[in-house]
Enzyme design. Structure first.
Site, PDB file in Angstrom:
ATOM      1  N   ASP A   1       8.146   6.005 -61.187  1.00  0.00           N
ATOM      2  CA  ASP A   1       7.009   6.570 -62.114  1.00  0.00           C
ATOM      3  C   ASP A   1       5.821   5.626 -62.069  1.00  0.00           C
ATOM      4  OD1 ASP A   1       5.583   8.141 -63.960  1.00  0.00           O
ATOM      5  OD2 ASP A   1       7.373   8.912 -64.661  1.00  0.00           O
TER       6      ASP A   1
ATOM      7  N   THR B   1       3.879  13.488 -64.614  1.00  0.00           N
ATOM      8  CA  THR B   1       5.207  13.342 -64.304  1.00  0.00           C
ATOM      9  C   THR B   1       6.105  14.501 -63.736  1.00  0.00           C
ATOM     10  OG1 THR B   1       5.282  11.311 -65.706  1.00  0.00           O
ATOM     11  CG2 THR B   1       7.246  12.513 -65.178  1.00  0.00           C
TER      12      THR B   1
ATOM     13  N   ASP C   1       6.011   9.924 -58.268  1.00  0.00           N
ATOM     14  CA  ASP C   1       5.499  11.226 -58.981  1.00  0.00           C
ATOM     15  C   ASP C   1       3.951  11.169 -59.026  1.00  0.00           C
ATOM     16  OD1 ASP C   1       5.567   9.194 -60.904  1.00  0.00           O
ATOM     17  OD2 ASP C   1       6.137  10.566 -62.594  1.00  0.00           O
TER      18      ASP C   1
ATOM     19  N   LYS D   1      13.472   9.620 -67.859  1.00  0.00           N
ATOM     20  CA  LYS D   1      12.904  10.666 -68.592  1.00  0.00           C
ATOM     21  C   LYS D   1      13.404  12.058 -68.391  1.00  0.00           C
ATOM     22  CE  LYS D   1       7.956   8.741 -68.273  1.00  0.00           C
ATOM     23  NZ  LYS D   1       6.780   8.973 -67.632  1.00  0.00           N
ATOM     24  N   ASP D   2      13.490  12.791 -69.303  1.00  0.00           N
ATOM     25  CA  ASP D   2      14.249  14.202 -68.997  1.00  0.00           C
ATOM     26  C   ASP D   2      13.715  14.717 -67.898  1.00  0.00           C
ATOM     27  OD1 ASP D   2      12.059  15.031 -70.759  1.00  0.00           O
ATOM     28  OD2 ASP D   2      13.273  15.494 -72.386  1.00  0.00           O
TER      29      ASP D   2
ATOM     30  N   HIS E   1      -3.071   8.204 -66.101  1.00  0.00           N
ATOM     31  CA  HIS E   1      -3.404   8.768 -64.801  1.00  0.00           C
ATOM     32  C   HIS E   1      -3.595  10.455 -65.079  1.00  0.00           C
ATOM     33  CE1 HIS E   1       0.794  10.344 -65.800  1.00  0.00           C
ATOM     34  NE2 HIS E   1       1.063   9.237 -66.064  1.00  0.00           N
TER      35      HIS E   1
END
Length: 556
Positions: A46, A85, A342, A167-168, A485
């Site tokens: 990420d 993301t 991502d 992260k989910d 970002h």
């Protein structure tokens, strides 16, 4: 540099947990690599921009160095404008841009839903009672196309799809509907949204070790000379200073745990444990293991991308990925790896100005949708706010307004945004819907083409606002993140894409490619046909010789 952290070497724990299983076979069979890998390992780091990867590549000595010795595409792109993301992860294993897969952002507004919270989280099922955008019932229901793992299961029912992430939304978008195992960090432990899935024994062990790690204080990391040279404090608003931190934290500091190599170490430990427990890559059908490493993003938001903190993070990430790959090596699994990101990221404007970028600045709070909309609503004689959303990206008009009033408001809003000196472009939904999908390489896409790649009717805004280059969409860093970002500029769009197998010849490829090209390339590796025109991506011939493209995009 210090050789270990209390829990970033949780991979060692995993090796110990499964040492008995490996040692039991005193004479493992001769390993003869077949033509097709039995395990696809997909790693998403990420916020690892191509700029960051290029800068640190000479410093890598372990896992990232090894992966760089395969087919390295320096100019990979997340083609869409909303570089966040959720949409970024959704491109990697679907082969589709947000315009087809439906994941336009981390969140969007749906004024028709019957709850006070009109924001929809990308990885939630808002139909579940009690779900909110901030505390969602995690689900893949909004991902409208199949992932590679789903297509593999259609061809080989015994194939297994496993996702582990910090992260989910990373885990969900990489695995899609009905994976065999899906685990993601929730701030206290790794959790799953899958109902009825068998509980892997390793999860409890890694969770216990992670909880113990969070509970312990962690001292500062010892930097390499390269990292120590980056230790220059930079003052930001609210008395903050970043740039010369060594990632020490107090006991119980979960945010500090997440913004450090420890989170990635535990994520990789769990992934390694699941490889053993589920015998991934060692059964009849090919399997896919997707890993979302989130700490680089947390570090980037908390400290920026150019300081000592990020240097320590990437140095440890390199080592941890190397440890993980050695676990796979020790199991004699025939595996292939792809590593990408991502989205990219931009450093905090205060440090960028010190580095000679005078135009680097923070967004003006006056660009907030409600600040824009309130005077326009008064001008039209309607109740505010009139305009909903943030300071950029998808902006929505109040759905309660009459169609004629909405149309007038749209014109006024476009005029207001386009006149703002911090706005590069603003497009209406009609303009985006009427724009063909880009037919050139992603480095050549215009602003409207970048926005079009992320436009999905019914989810996207009534207009899309894109900020100028070097404008950071964080108005007040004292309240949280100092950098971010999400822009349409190449520092956020351009990411590395690395493919590796043991016998790949080292090759650095400069031609621009897209993250949607990853899925059809992996499919070709394992002999999985992809119907012509069914996806946006195209198989990369530099990785898989003679591969047939399943993509709908023109040849690039």
């Amino acid at each position: 540099m210090r050789a270990s952290l209390p829990l970033t070497l949780a991979l060692t724990l995993t090796l110990e947990l499964f040492a008995g299983a490996v040692a039991a076979d005193a004479t493992p069979p001769l390993y003869v690599p077949p033509s097709q890998p039995r395990l696809l390992v997909v790693i998403s780091v990420d916020q690892l921009s191509a700029d960051l990867f290029d800068a640190y590549r000479p410093q890598f000595t372990a896992g990232l160095q090894r992966l760089s010795s395969g087919a390295l595409f320096r100019n990979g792109y997340q083609g869409h404008a909303t570089t966040e993301t959720c949409p970024g992860h959704a491109t990697i294993l679907t082969g589709d841009h947000p315009a087809r897969n439906g994941i336009i952002a981390n969140a969007w507004i749906d004024q028709s839903i019957g709850r006070p919270d009109k924001t929809i989280y990308c990885a939630e099922d808002e139909q579940v009672a009690g779900s909110t955008s901030s505390r969602p019932a995690v689900s893949a229901r909004h991902l409208l196309v199949p992932t590679l793992g789903e297509l593999m299961k259609q061809r080989w029912p015994a194939s297994r799809t496993v996702a582990v992430a910090g992260k989910d939304r990373s885990a969900v978008m990489l695995s899609g509907q009905r994976p065999d195992q899906r685990w993601y960090w929730t701030g206290n432990s790794f959790h799953t949204d899958l109902v009825g899935a068998p509980l892997a024994a390793v999860v409890a062990k890694v969770n216990a070790a992670a909880a113990a790690g969070v509970a312990r204080a962690r001292g500062p990391l010892d930097p390499t000379p390269f990292c120590a040279a980056k230790a220059v404090p930079v003052a930001v608003a609210g008395g903050k200073s970043v740039g010369a931190g060594r990632l020490a934290r107090a006991a119980g500091d979960r945010a500090g745990f997440e913004a450090s190599p420890e989170l990635d170490g535990d994520t990789l430990a769990l992934a390694a444990g699941l490889v053993d427990e589920l015998q991934l890559g060692r059964r009849g059908a090919p399997d896919v293991l997707a890993i979302g490493l989130s700490a680089t993003d947390h570090v980037g938001h908390a400290y920026g991308t150019e300081g000592e903190e990020m240097c320590l993070q990437l140095t440890e990430l390199d080592r941890e990925i190397g440890d993980f790959l050695r676990v796979l090596d020790s199991r004699s699994v025939d595996y292939a790896v792809v590593l990408t990101a991502d989205h990219g990221g931009q450093d905090l404007p205060e440090r960028r100005r010190l580095s000679g970028v005078p135009g680097a600045t923070r967004v003006n709070p006056a660009l907030d949708a409600r600040a824009i909309g309130a005077p326009l609503a008064r001008q039209l004689g309607v109740a505010p706010p009139g305009v909903l959303g943030g300071r950029s990206g998808d902006i929505y008009l109040d759905a309660r307004l009459a169609p004629a009033t909405r149309q007038r408001l749209l014109g006024l809003a476009l005029q207001a945004y386009r006149a703002n000196p911090q706005v590069e472009a603003a497009f209406s939904a009609a303009e985006l819907a009427g724009t063909p999908l880009a037919a050139t390489t992603p480095d050549r896409w215009t602003m409207v083409e970048r926005a079009r790649a992320g436009y999905f009717p019914g989810r996207s805004g009534d207009l899309v606002v894109l900020l100028k280059k070097d404008v950071t969409d964080i108005a007040d860093p004292a309240k949280g993140s100092v950098a971010t970002h999400g822009s349409p500029w190449d520092y956020d769009r351009r990411v590395p894409i690395l493919f590796w197998r043991p016998w790949f010849n080292a090759r650095t490829i400069d031609r621009p490619v897209d993250t949607v090209d990853i899925m059809p390339t992996l499919a070709a590796m394992i002999g999985l046909p992809i119907a012509q025109g069914s996806i946006d991506g195209r198989c990369l011939a530099e990785v898989q010789s003679g591969c047939a493209s399943g993509g709908s995009s023109p040849a690039r």
